[in-house]
Write a protein that holds these residues in place. Structure first.
Motif, PDB file in Angstrom:
ATOM      1  N   GLU A   1      -1.269  -9.351   1.079  1.00 55.79           N
ATOM      2  CA  GLU A   1      -0.280  -8.517   1.539  1.00 55.79           C
ATOM      3  C   GLU A   1      -0.121  -8.452   2.952  1.00 55.79           C
TER       4      GLU A   1
ATOM      5  N   TRP B   1       2.971  -8.986   5.161  1.00 52.43           N
ATOM      6  CA  TRP B   1       3.704  -8.176   6.149  1.00 52.43           C
ATOM      7  C   TRP B   1       3.683  -8.687   7.550  1.00 52.43           C
TER       8      TRP B   1
ATOM      9  N   TYR C   1       0.994 -14.667  -4.404  1.00 55.85           N
ATOM     10  CA  TYR C   1       0.165 -13.952  -5.171  1.00 55.85           C
ATOM     11  C   TYR C   1      -0.206 -14.590  -6.578  1.00 55.85           C
TER      12      TYR C   1
END
Length: 95
Positions: free
Chosen positions: A22, A26, A81
């Motif tokens: 993540e 980001w 993911y």
């Protein structure tokens, strides 16, 4: 049956690994955003009205109502993911 402690340990590790992914996602987004802005001498960024309008529209649109191209972009992010989730499901929990 799988032991609760084993599941909790696997999930704890999985959360950390997913958090790393993540952060990478980001960071990539932030670098993209910064590349779309005009940097001022004080360090602030200015974005075009068109870019702001497009991002605001996307941010306030439910996933189901996005264009196919926008959905594809979101799916590509989820793809980051999946390998970790699949590996965890196949090995760590069932061992």
């Amino acid at each position: 049956m799988i032991e609760r402690a084993k599941i909790e340990a696997v999930l704890g590790d999985l959360v950390e690994q997913l958090a790393a992914i993540e952060h990478e996602r980001w960071s990539h987004w932030q670098l993209y955003m910064h590349s779309k802005g005009q940097k001022r001498p004080d360090g602030s960024l200015v974005f075009s009205a068109e870019a702001v309008s497009r991002w605001e529209k996307q941010a306030t649109t439910a996933y189901a109502d996005l264009t196919e191209s926008e959905k594809k972009s979101d799916r590509e992010q989820v793809d980051r993911y999946l390998p970790l989730i699949l590996k965890t499901l196949k090995t760590d929990v069932t061992e």
